[in-house]
Scaffold this motif. Structure first.
Motif, PDB file in Angstrom:
ATOM      1  N   UNK A 165       0.821  -1.186   0.000  1.00  0.00           N
ATOM      2  CA  UNK A 165       0.000   0.000   0.000  1.00  0.00           C
ATOM      3  C   UNK A 165       0.868   1.253   0.000  1.00  0.00           C
ATOM      4  N   UNK A 166       1.950   1.226   0.767  1.00  0.00           N
ATOM      5  CA  UNK A 166       2.800   2.415   0.818  1.00  0.00           C
ATOM      6  C   UNK A 166       3.362   2.762  -0.549  1.00  0.00           C
ATOM      7  N   UNK A 167       3.707   1.755  -1.330  1.00  0.00           N
ATOM      8  CA  UNK A 167       4.235   2.017  -2.672  1.00  0.00           C
ATOM      9  C   UNK A 167       3.184   2.689  -3.551  1.00  0.00           C
ATOM     10  N   UNK A 168       1.949   2.262  -3.434  1.00  0.00           N
ATOM     11  CA  UNK A 168       0.879   2.885  -4.225  1.00  0.00           C
ATOM     12  C   UNK A 168       0.651   4.333  -3.790  1.00  0.00           C
ATOM     13  N   UNK A 169       0.673   4.567  -2.476  1.00  0.00           N
ATOM     14  CA  UNK A 169       0.520   5.936  -1.974  1.00  0.00           C
ATOM     15  C   UNK A 169       1.665   6.812  -2.479  1.00  0.00           C
TER      16      UNK A 169
ATOM     17  N   UNK B 222     -13.466 -10.113  -1.168  1.00  0.00           N
ATOM     18  CA  UNK B 222     -13.127 -10.045   0.245  1.00  0.00           C
ATOM     19  C   UNK B 222     -11.621  -9.976   0.466  1.00  0.00           C
ATOM     20  N   UNK B 223     -10.829 -10.680  -0.319  1.00  0.00           N
ATOM     21  CA  UNK B 223      -9.391 -10.665  -0.082  1.00  0.00           C
ATOM     22  C   UNK B 223      -8.792  -9.297  -0.365  1.00  0.00           C
ATOM     23  N   UNK B 224      -9.349  -8.563  -1.299  1.00  0.00           N
ATOM     24  CA  UNK B 224      -8.856  -7.216  -1.573  1.00  0.00           C
ATOM     25  C   UNK B 224      -9.389  -6.235  -0.543  1.00  0.00           C
ATOM     26  N   UNK B 225     -10.580  -6.482  -0.061  1.00  0.00           N
ATOM     27  CA  UNK B 225     -11.153  -5.597   0.957  1.00  0.00           C
ATOM     28  C   UNK B 225     -10.302  -5.627   2.215  1.00  0.00           C
TER      29      UNK B 225
ATOM     30  N   UNK C  74      -8.484  -1.635   6.620  1.00  0.00           N
ATOM     31  CA  UNK C  74      -7.793  -1.044   7.779  1.00  0.00           C
ATOM     32  C   UNK C  74      -7.361   0.404   7.531  1.00  0.00           C
ATOM     33  N   UNK C  75      -6.930   0.689   6.314  1.00  0.00           N
ATOM     34  CA  UNK C  75      -6.523   2.058   6.008  1.00  0.00           C
ATOM     35  C   UNK C  75      -7.719   3.001   6.034  1.00  0.00           C
ATOM     36  N   UNK C  76      -8.833   2.572   5.467  1.00  0.00           N
ATOM     37  CA  UNK C  76     -10.030   3.415   5.487  1.00  0.00           C
ATOM     38  C   UNK C  76     -10.524   3.639   6.917  1.00  0.00           C
ATOM     39  N   UNK C  77     -10.449   2.610   7.741  1.00  0.00           N
ATOM     40  CA  UNK C  77     -10.842   2.765   9.140  1.00  0.00           C
ATOM     41  C   UNK C  77      -9.941   3.750   9.859  1.00  0.00           C
TER      42      UNK C  77
END
Length: 67
Positions: A1-5, A40-43, A48-51
């Protein structure tokens, strides 16, 4: 996720407001589902980031209450 951000922030360059930066991060997080089917696996990757965003920026993300 950090790489995408990191890639999204570098591609954008600068942000006029903090809200604009947060919107880009939110959209990148939502876009991590490659098929767009909400599997579900992508969710599990972006939920956690959205939360965390919803807790930290509750007053700035009213749509987070509907997730």
């Amino acid at each position: 996720m950090n790489a995408r951000y990191r890639r999204a922030v570098i591609a954008r360059g600068h942000f006029p407001t903090e809200q604009a930066a947060l919107k880009v991060l939110y959209l990148v997080t939502r876009g991590m589902d490659p098929k767009g089917t909400g599997q579900a696996r992508w969710a599990m990757r972006w939920k956690p980031a959205l939360n965390a965003f919803a807790v930290t920026f509750a007053d700035r993300m009213p749509a987070a209450e509907n997730l």
